[in-house]
Scaffold this motif. Structure first.
Motif, mmCIF file in Angstrom:
data_model
loop_
_atom_site.group_PDB
_atom_site.id
_atom_site.type_symbol
_atom_site.label_atom_id
_atom_site.label_comp_id
_atom_site.label_asym_id
_atom_site.label_seq_id
_atom_site.Cartn_x
_atom_site.Cartn_y
_atom_site.Cartn_z
ATOM 1 N N SER A 19 8.931 5.793 2.484
ATOM 2 C CA SER A 19 8.417 4.933 3.555
ATOM 3 C C SER A 19 8.973 3.519 3.394
ATOM 4 C CB SER A 19 6.885 4.889 3.536
ATOM 5 O OG SER A 19 6.418 4.118 2.448
ATOM 6 N N LEU A 20 9.046 2.818 4.510
ATOM 7 C CA LEU A 20 9.522 1.442 4.486
ATOM 8 C C LEU A 20 8.578 0.557 3.684
ATOM 9 C CD1 LEU A 20 11.634 -0.536 5.469
ATOM 10 C CD2 LEU A 20 10.318 -0.842 7.559
ATOM 11 N N LYS A 21 7.274 0.825 3.786
ATOM 12 C CA LYS A 21 6.294 0.028 3.040
ATOM 13 C C LYS A 21 6.491 0.190 1.529
ATOM 14 C CE LYS A 21 1.407 -0.734 2.326
ATOM 15 N NZ LYS A 21 0.054 -0.272 2.493
ATOM 16 N N LYS A 50 9.666 -1.633 0.511
ATOM 17 C CA LYS A 50 9.456 -3.084 0.499
ATOM 18 C C LYS A 50 8.708 -3.506 -0.760
ATOM 19 C CE LYS A 50 7.206 -6.759 3.179
ATOM 20 N NZ LYS A 50 6.118 -7.175 2.304
#
Length: 86
Positions: free
Chosen positions: A29-31, A34
């Motif tokens: 996931s992008l989260k 990050k």
């Protein structure tokens, strides 16, 4: 490397240009990517900056780190003297 190219930048001040990079690989996931990239950047800065840290799951790779960190020394002096850093 990019880090070496950045170190070659000529400045008119008494300290060299440096670059710190945090990267994350293999996240679904992008989260998560990050968060892991931010942790990698914090690790690079905590180790004195001027380096790239790449986190790939539970593996961490370090690149660079040839310059001495001025910011780290300033923070330490500020904490020891109890004076705010501006």
């Amino acid at each position: 490397s990019v880090l070496d190219d950045v170190r070659k930048i000529d400045t008119k001040v008494d300290f060299p240009v440096s670059l710190s990079i945090g990267m994350a690989l293999g996240m679904k996931s992008l989260k998560s990517a990050k968060e892991l990239a931010e942790a990698a950047l914090e690790l690079a800065l905590g180790r004195g900056g001027d380096q790239a840290v790449v986190k790939n799951g539970d593996r961490t790779h370090y690149y660079g780190g040839k310059l001495q960190s001025l910011e780290k020394n300033i923070k330490f002096a500020g904490i020891t003297n109890g004076m705010p850093i501006s």
